[in-house]
Enzyme design. Structure first.
Site, PDB file in Angstrom:
ATOM      1  N   CYS A 182       0.834  -1.200   0.000  1.00  0.00           N
ATOM      2  CA  CYS A 182       0.000   0.000   0.000  1.00  0.00           C
ATOM      3  C   CYS A 182       0.871   1.253   0.000  1.00  0.00           C
ATOM      4  O   CYS A 182       0.744   2.112  -0.879  1.00  0.00           O
ATOM      5  CB  CYS A 182      -0.932  -0.010   1.212  1.00  0.00           C
ATOM      6  SG  CYS A 182      -1.966   1.472   1.312  1.00  0.00           S
ATOM      7  N   TYR A 220       0.296  12.079  -2.649  1.00  0.00           N
ATOM      8  CA  TYR A 220       1.025  10.815  -2.736  1.00  0.00           C
ATOM      9  C   TYR A 220       2.337  10.903  -3.509  1.00  0.00           C
ATOM     10  O   TYR A 220       3.139   9.964  -3.443  1.00  0.00           O
ATOM     11  CB  TYR A 220       0.111   9.730  -3.306  1.00  0.00           C
ATOM     12  CG  TYR A 220      -0.985   9.374  -2.319  1.00  0.00           C
ATOM     13  CD1 TYR A 220      -0.670   8.829  -1.076  1.00  0.00           C
ATOM     14  CD2 TYR A 220      -2.324   9.648  -2.590  1.00  0.00           C
ATOM     15  CE1 TYR A 220      -1.648   8.542  -0.144  1.00  0.00           C
ATOM     16  CE2 TYR A 220      -3.316   9.350  -1.666  1.00  0.00           C
ATOM     17  CZ  TYR A 220      -2.975   8.803  -0.438  1.00  0.00           C
ATOM     18  OH  TYR A 220      -3.951   8.525   0.494  1.00  0.00           O
ATOM     19  N   GLU A 223      -4.466  -4.551  -3.709  1.00  0.00           N
ATOM     20  CA  GLU A 223      -4.388  -3.173  -4.190  1.00  0.00           C
ATOM     21  C   GLU A 223      -5.105  -3.045  -5.528  1.00  0.00           C
ATOM     22  O   GLU A 223      -5.863  -2.102  -5.760  1.00  0.00           O
ATOM     23  CB  GLU A 223      -2.930  -2.733  -4.322  1.00  0.00           C
ATOM     24  CG  GLU A 223      -2.244  -2.390  -3.021  1.00  0.00           C
ATOM     25  CD  GLU A 223      -2.840  -1.155  -2.367  1.00  0.00           C
ATOM     26  OE1 GLU A 223      -2.966  -0.113  -3.041  1.00  0.00           O
ATOM     27  OE2 GLU A 223      -3.210  -1.234  -1.184  1.00  0.00           O
TER      28      GLU A 223
END
Length: 221
Positions: free
Chosen positions: A135, A165, A207
């Site tokens: 993750c 991110y 994911e």
């Protein structure tokens, strides 16, 4: 080659599918259906709660004070920074805090978070990191990759997500987890290293399922 680089290499086909998933690609292009993104934000909020629990378990399983302090810092960061960003971002999308708190977890959200917590609870610190690493690491990779797409960082709806991110601070979490797992793997035998590989690959597959669930906005039948 370090152990985590070996894991990344073995998971490459899965991670390529993650990077190329329509949900991720359309965030970069700014063409993603906003309802799919809202769905994702609500489910990801629930996932983050369990993600934070894994960091709490990391404090318990830490083998030294520095490791304990680092897991505690990441726990606080997830609870008070990342989740706060989620709430403020969701609010700008028209999602209230009440909606977030009362969102029903989708089957994939439950399956992924339950798997991650289970491996973190029953295994060693290395098992815990192998479960959570895909993750942190894949989000950092995706953030960096999308940041190179023209206009992605400035997009009015998705730019904030990309900026979050692609940030070096977020990458530092993945880098530390990789370094810690490499350190722990040195002393492990082949059988346990294979266990860690299986966990890493399974979380990597989850994911992909999470992106797919969000794109399809799939829920209970």
């Amino acid at each position: 080659m370090s152990f985590t680089k070996e894991l990344r290499q073995k998971a490459n086909s899965i991670w390529t599918a993650n990077h190329e998933h329509a949900f991720v690609q359309e965030i970069g292009s700014g063409t993603l259906d906003i309802e799919a993104f809202k769905y994702y934000m609500k489910q990801d909020y629930l996932y983050l709660i369990e993600y934070a629990r894994v960091f709490a378990l990391g404090v318990v399983k830490a083998n030294d004070l520095n490791t304990m302090a680092t897991f505690a810092a990441y726990l606080q960061s997830t609870l008070h920074e990342e989740m706060s960003l989620h709430r403020s971002y969701a609010h700008r999308l028209g999602i209230t805090n009440e909606e977030l708190e009362h969102t029903i977890a989708a089957p994939t959200t439950i399956a992924y978070s339950s798997y991650m917590i289970s491996e973190a609870q029953k295994g060693s610190l290395a098992h815990l990191i192998a479960a959570i690493l895909p993750c942190a690491w894949s989000y950092s990779e995706i953030g960096k990759r999308l940041a190179t797409v023209p206009g992605a960082l400035e997009h009015p709806q998705y730019g904030e997500w990309v900026r979050m991110y692609q940030d070096d601070e977020f990458k530092a979490i993945a880098d530390w987890l990789c370094a810690k797992l490499d350190e722990l793997a040195i002393t492990l035998g082949e059988a346990e290293r294979k266990q860690l590989e299986d966990i890493f690959l399974t979380s990597s597959r989850f994911e992909y399922l999470f992106w797919d669930m969000s794109y399809q906005q799939s829920h209970w039948a």
